[in-house]
Design a protein around this motif. Structure first.
Motif, PDB file in Angstrom:
ATOM      1  N   SER A  94       0.740  -1.106   0.186  1.00 57.23           N
ATOM      2  CA  SER A  94      -0.050  -0.004   0.250  1.00 57.23           C
ATOM      3  C   SER A  94       0.687   1.055   0.027  1.00 57.23           C
ATOM      4  CB  SER A  94      -1.029   0.040   1.188  1.00 57.23           C
ATOM      5  OG  SER A  94      -1.888  -1.068   1.291  1.00 57.23           O
ATOM      6  N   VAL A  95       1.938   1.207   0.783  1.00 62.76           N
ATOM      7  CA  VAL A  95       2.696   2.221   0.853  1.00 62.76           C
ATOM      8  C   VAL A  95       3.595   2.307  -0.377  1.00 62.76           C
ATOM      9  CG1 VAL A  95       4.776   3.442   1.867  1.00 62.76           C
ATOM     10  CG2 VAL A  95       2.919   2.230   3.459  1.00 62.76           C
ATOM     11  N   SER A  96       4.337   1.471  -0.695  1.00 60.39           N
ATOM     12  CA  SER A  96       4.974   1.778  -2.181  1.00 60.39           C
ATOM     13  C   SER A  96       4.073   1.918  -3.422  1.00 60.39           C
ATOM     14  CB  SER A  96       5.775   0.162  -2.497  1.00 60.39           C
ATOM     15  OG  SER A  96       4.854  -0.674  -2.699  1.00 60.39           O
ATOM     16  N   ARG A  97       2.949   1.621  -3.286  1.00 58.59           N
ATOM     17  CA  ARG A  97       2.082   2.075  -4.580  1.00 58.59           C
ATOM     18  C   ARG A  97       1.151   3.254  -4.307  1.00 58.59           C
ATOM     19  NH1 ARG A  97       0.924  -2.199  -8.403  1.00 58.59           N
ATOM     20  NH2 ARG A  97       2.805  -3.444  -8.178  1.00 58.59           N
ATOM     21  N   ASN A  98       1.431   3.800  -3.258  1.00 55.44           N
ATOM     22  CA  ASN A  98       0.724   5.153  -2.536  1.00 55.44           C
ATOM     23  C   ASN A  98      -0.687   4.854  -2.919  1.00 55.44           C
ATOM     24  OD1 ASN A  98       0.565   7.814  -1.531  1.00 55.44           O
ATOM     25  ND2 ASN A  98       0.401   8.565  -3.656  1.00 55.44           N
TER      26      ASN A  98
END
Length: 278
Positions: free
Chosen positions: A17-21
C-alpha cells in the motif's frame, strides 16, 4: 525496518500500500491481546511518514518521533477507565480536521476499539463515512465481531493470528538473546503472543503470578465444593488476577484434552505435563 514478529502477510500488504501510494483511510487490526497489533500499527504509521527510500527506516526524524510517541501528527488513543469515550472521539475529529503539521500523513491509532462505548463507536462512524484527506485511522480490537458491522465495513480488515511456538522462540533467541531453553518455555506459555513473552521476560512477577494461579487450580481440583467456593470468593477480591486465572484455566483444560488425545507436543503449560497426565 518493520519490527513486527511474524504476521508476514499483513506486513507485505501494508508495504504494498505504501509503495504504490494506495493508502486507505482506515484499517482494522484484530487478534488476541499482546499479539503485535500495536507494534504493527506503529510501524505502519512510521512507513507512511518515513523520509527514507526503504520505509520505515527507523532512523529518520519522523520514525524516531513516532517510536517515542511524541510526533505531532501521530496520536494513540487509549480507553479512559477501560473504554474509549465519546469525548475522546470528538477531540479526535477536531484534530483530524487539521492538515498534518510536519509529516505527509496524520495518523490516529485507536486501541481496543471493541471496548469503546456505543456512543463513541457511533461518533467515529461519522468520521469513517466522510474521512478527511491525508488522514489514516488504525483501529485495533480483539475481534471484528465485537464492533459495529458498519464500522468494520469501512475499514481495510487485517485479522492477526497467534504466532507459532517456533516463531516466538526464535524471536526471543535471535532478537532478545534469551537462552534457548527459556525461550522455548516462554514461547509455549505465551500461547503465540509475543508481547506476553517479552513482558514475562522483563517482569518476572508475571511468571510468579502464573505459578500461584496454577497452584490454586491444582488445589481446587480435588477439593470439596465448599473449599472451591471459598477459593473462588478469595480470588474475586483480587480483580487484577481474575482475567489471568480464567485464561490459565481455559488453557489447562485445553491441554488436558490434548494430552488425552496423545498430542502432548501441542500443549501450552509444558511445566504442568506431569499433572496433566494423571
Amino acid at each position: 525496518m518493520w519490527s513486527v514478529v511474524g504476521h508476514e502477510w499483513s506486513v507485505r500488504m501494508l508495504q504494498h500500500s505504501v509503495s504504490r501510494n494506495r493508502i486507505g483511510h482506515a484499517y482494522l487490526l484484530t487478534g488476541p491481546a499482546q499479539i503485535g497489533k500495536t507494534t504493527l500499527a506503529t510501524n505502519f504509521a512510521q512507513a507512511l511518514n518515513c523520509t527514507a527510500e526503504d520505509k520505515p527506516c527507523g532512523k529518520c526524524s519522523n520514525c524516531r518521533k513516532i517510536a517515542a510517541g511524541n510526533h505531532p501528527d501521530v496520536q494513540t488513543i487509549e480507553g479512559v477507565g477501560g473504554s474509549i469515550k465519546i469525548e475522546q472521539i470528538r477531540q479526535l475529529q477536531s484534530t483530524v480536521a487539521l492538515s498534518p503539521h510536519e509529516a505527509p500523513w496524520r495518523v490516529c491509532i485507536l486501541l481496543d476499539m471493541d471496548r469503546a462505548t456505543p456512543e463513541a463507536a457511533n461518533c467515529l462512524l461519522k468520521t469513517l463515512e466522510e474521512p478527511p484527506g491525508r488522514v489514516v485511522l488504525i483501529l485495533t480490537a480483539s475481534s471484528s465481531h465485537a464492533l459495529l458491522p458498519t464500522l468494520v465495513s469501512r475499514c481495510q480488515y487485517l485479522p492477526l493470528r497467534a504466532l507459532s511456538t517456533d516463531t516466538v522462540a526464535r524471536a526471543l533467541r535471535d532478537v532478545w538473546g534469551v537462552d534457548p531453553v527459556e525461550a522455548r518455555s516462554l514461547a509455549h506459555w505465551s500461547s503465540g503472543r509475543i508481547g506476553w513473552a517479552i513482558t514475562a521476560l522483563q517482569d518476572r512477577s508475571l511468571l510468579e503470578r502464573r505459578s500461584l494461579l496454577l497452584g490454586g487450580l491444582m488445589r481446587a481440583l480435588p477439593a470439596h465444593r465448599f473449599e472451591r467456593m471459598r477459593y473462588a470468593e478469595e480470588l474475586s477480591t483480587r480483580k487484577d488476577d481474575v482475567p489471568m486465572a480464567l485464561e490459565l484455566w481455559q488453557s489447562w483444560w485445553r491441554d488436558l484434552l490434548l494430552v488425552k488425545l496423545g498430542m502432548s507436543g501441542m500443549i501450552v503449560n509444558t511445566d504442568q505435563l506431569d499433572s496433566l497426565r494423571i
